[in-house]
Design a protein around this motif. Structure first.
Motif, PDB file in Angstrom:
ATOM      1  N   ASP A  21       0.462   4.688  -2.577  1.00  0.00           N
ATOM      2  CA  ASP A  21      -0.886   4.415  -3.081  1.00  0.00           C
ATOM      3  C   ASP A  21      -1.907   5.353  -2.444  1.00  0.00           C
ATOM      4  O   ASP A  21      -1.696   5.893  -1.364  1.00  0.00           O
ATOM      5  CB  ASP A  21      -1.280   2.964  -2.778  1.00  0.00           C
ATOM      6  N   PHE A  23      -5.683   5.465  -0.907  1.00  0.00           N
ATOM      7  CA  PHE A  23      -6.672   4.557  -0.325  1.00  0.00           C
ATOM      8  C   PHE A  23      -7.985   5.282  -0.073  1.00  0.00           C
ATOM      9  O   PHE A  23      -7.999   6.438   0.337  1.00  0.00           O
ATOM     10  CB  PHE A  23      -6.169   4.003   1.016  1.00  0.00           C
ATOM     11  N   CYS A  89      -3.468   9.554   0.464  1.00  0.00           N
ATOM     12  CA  CYS A  89      -2.226   9.027  -0.097  1.00  0.00           C
ATOM     13  C   CYS A  89      -1.329   8.616   1.063  1.00  0.00           C
ATOM     14  O   CYS A  89      -0.843   9.471   1.815  1.00  0.00           O
ATOM     15  CB  CYS A  89      -1.555  10.102  -0.951  1.00  0.00           C
ATOM     16  N   THR A  91       0.859   4.814   2.994  1.00  0.00           N
ATOM     17  CA  THR A  91       1.414   3.476   2.802  1.00  0.00           C
ATOM     18  C   THR A  91       0.858   2.520   3.844  1.00  0.00           C
ATOM     19  O   THR A  91       0.406   2.947   4.910  1.00  0.00           O
ATOM     20  CB  THR A  91       2.949   3.493   2.940  1.00  0.00           C
ATOM     21  N   ARG A 119      -7.472   0.413  -2.817  1.00  0.00           N
ATOM     22  CA  ARG A 119      -6.732   1.468  -3.508  1.00  0.00           C
ATOM     23  C   ARG A 119      -7.598   2.142  -4.573  1.00  0.00           C
ATOM     24  O   ARG A 119      -8.505   1.537  -5.115  1.00  0.00           O
ATOM     25  CB  ARG A 119      -5.478   0.887  -4.161  1.00  0.00           C
TER      26      ARG A 119
END
Length: 127
Positions: A21, A23, A89, A91, A119
């Motif tokens: 994702d 952020f 980008c 996690t 996100r």
């Protein structure tokens, strides 16, 4: 070329739908160092202590190979919410490094881990 002058440093490349994702805001758990590293002090004086994070403070946040600015929105014990200047980008669970501006130099003040975040939807590339 794209790689000249390190323009791709911190960028993430992958197949569509397979990347982590993106952020724009992260909530982290963090640990601050007791003393500043690499700061010269007068003879016999102890190294400067690291101050607690302040609201609205600007930090440099290193996530993986990406270095971006961040503004502290909220702090509570060992948790903080940081608004990033550039989308990143990554996690949840990723380790991060926190640096503060001291005497015109960025100095490491602590580290942490991403807990959750806001996100950003990535738009599809034009064909």
């Amino acid at each position: 070329t794209l790689t000249r002058a390190d323009r791709l440093v911190g960028q993430v490349l992958g197949l569509k739908g397979r990347l982590p994702d993106v952020f724009i805001e992260v909530e982290i758990s963090f640990y601050l160092l007791r003393r500043l590293l690499g700061v010269k002090t007068s003879e016999g004086a102890k190294q400067a202590k690291v101050q607690k994070l302040q609201k609205q403070e600007i930090l440099m946040v290193n996530i993986g190979s990406t270095a971006t600015g961040g503004k502290v929105l909220a702090v509570k014990a060992d948790l903080a919410k940081i608004l990033l200047t550039q989308p990143v980008c990554t996690t949840e669970g990723e380790k991060i490094a926190l640096s503060r501006r001291v005497d015109k130099h960025w100095r490491l003040i602590g580290w942490g881990q991403i807990r959750r975040g806001a996100r950003v939807e990535v738009a599809a590339a034009a064909q």
